[in-house]
Every structure is written in C-alpha cells, then in structure tokens.
Design an enzyme around this catalytic site. Sequence first.
Site, PDB file in Angstrom:
ATOM      1  CD  GLU A   1      -2.948  -1.244   2.237  1.00 13.62           C
ATOM      2  OE1 GLU A   1      -4.143  -1.538   2.045  1.00 13.62           O
ATOM      3  OE2 GLU A   1      -2.479  -1.116   3.389  1.00 13.62           O
TER       4      GLU A   1
ATOM      5  CD  GLU B   1      -5.491  -1.892   8.259  1.00 14.48           C
ATOM      6  OE1 GLU B   1      -6.189  -1.473   7.299  1.00 14.48           O
ATOM      7  OE2 GLU B   1      -5.107  -3.072   8.327  1.00 14.48           O
TER       8      GLU B   1
ATOM      9  CG  ASP C   1     -12.079  -8.016  -0.744  1.00 10.82           C
ATOM     10  OD1 ASP C   1     -10.989  -7.522  -0.456  1.00 10.82           O
ATOM     11  OD2 ASP C   1     -13.051  -8.032   0.047  1.00 10.82           O
TER      12      ASP C   1
HETATM   13  N1  ADE Z   1      -9.484  -5.146   3.224  1.00  8.16           N
HETATM   14  C1  ADE Z   1      -9.697  -5.481   1.944  1.00  8.16           C
HETATM   15  N2  ADE Z   1     -10.683  -6.390   1.850  1.00  8.16           N
HETATM   16  C2  ADE Z   1     -11.100  -6.629   3.116  1.00  8.16           C
HETATM   17  C3  ADE Z   1     -12.079  -7.479   3.679  1.00  8.16           C
HETATM   18  N3  ADE Z   1     -12.841  -8.269   2.919  1.00  8.16           N
HETATM   19  N4  ADE Z   1     -12.227  -7.479   5.028  1.00  8.16           N
HETATM   20  C4  ADE Z   1     -11.454  -6.685   5.798  1.00  8.16           C
HETATM   21  N5  ADE Z   1     -10.522  -5.866   5.317  1.00  8.16           N
HETATM   22  C5  ADE Z   1     -10.331  -5.832   3.990  1.00  8.16           C
END
Ligand code: ADE
Length: 233
Positions: free
Chosen positions: A13, A174, A197
Amino acid sequence: MLKIAIMGAMPEEIAPILEKFRPYKTTKYADNEYYEATYNGVEIVVAYSKIGKVFSTLTATTMIQHFGCDKLLFSGVAGGINPNLKIGDLIVATKLSQHDLDITAFGHPMGFVPGGSIFVEANKELIEISKEVAKELGKTVQEGIIATGDQFVHDEKVKDNIVKYFNADALEMEGASVAVVCNALNVPFFILRAISDTADTDASFSFDKFMESSAIISAEFIMKMVQHIVDTK
Ligand code: ADE
C-alpha cells in the site's frame, strides 16, 4: 514546515508512494520503520503499520506524537459492500466506525463505548481537496462510510450485519482506529481506499488477485493529493 504523514497497512500500500520520495531516511521506532523525506518544501513521513486496529493505532500515534506530523493521509484497499463499488473503485471515507466494538450487552449501540462516538468524521477540507483532484483527473471517487474491524470479512451474513448497524459502504481493518487517534489529537485526516474484493465468500481470492493493483490506484490518487496540497500551501 508542514509535515504530512502518509500511511498504509501493508508494504504494497505504500510502495508506490515511497518510490516517489527517494532518497528518504529510514528510522526504526517502536518496532516499525518510518521513512522521512522532503518534497517541494513539505516534510513527509511514510509508514506501513502492519494489519489491524492495534498496529495502525500505534503507527498513527507515532507519526503524530513522535514525528510531529500535522496532517495524515491513509492509502490502501478495502472490501466493498455497497454494490455500486466495483474492484478498483475509490472510496473516500466521510466517517468511520469500529464494527467489532461491541458492548451491546450493556444496552449501548454497536460501535459505541462511553466517552467515544459511533462514528468519527474525516476532515472536510481534505475531502474537498479529493473532490478537486478527482475533477482534475476526470475520475469518479465515491464518498461513503467505512467500517473497520480486526477481521478479514468473507461472509455475507457478517457483511449484512455491518450494513445493518453502520450503513457502511466499505470495510477494512485500520481506518477507524487511525480516525480515533487523529480525532483525539486534533490532526486532520483523510482515509482513501480502492476496492480489492467484495467481502463475500470469494474475498480472499479476489484480494490476492487485486490487492496490488488496487493499492496502486489508491496510492496514485494520494500522490496527486499531496501534489495539490504542496501546490496550494
Ligand atoms: N481489506 C480489503 N478487503 C477486506 C475485507 N474483505 N475485510 C477486511 N478488510 C479488507
């Protein structure tokens, strides 16, 4: 001199950001590395915290209290829960909440503990800058609620509950902890995420496939914001 903290949770990141600030000075503090550089008359401190609320709290606090940063920008990826958010889309947090903070057993609402608040609002001026940058780039950037918790969500039921309690658009691990720190220490903050996702049963596969490309999309936008802040300071 203005000092800007740029934070991520994972190396991927911050890597696209860090490479723009070469040469930088590396300092080890509280079991983490911090990268310091000067960029067009602005001091920059970059770090990745490691995943989760505790590590991100430690890093945000260190960047403010130890390094003296007076603005904080966070760049990274998130799971999309608003169906309008597709892989690679950017979301700017208007406010953030800890979805796993639960003392409902004592009659309190989800995400609330006495002395705190369910949501912490991000800085309006930085959100305004993000709108200007989006316009300059001809890019669509959605604004919304981000829910944070110490779990990688990959389950429709968990997702549905987060929507039910927080009306969240995206979730990650975070943002809200960084928000709580910055709010308590009066440091303007901005949380940007690109979707990796959709927090469903395929989330881990989607994350592995798109995390890096989405991290780059977020990092590039953050760099444009830094440029805008530098140009208008
Ligand atoms: N960061 C990216 N995808 C995530 C997810 N499905 N759950 C928690 N943090 C994430």
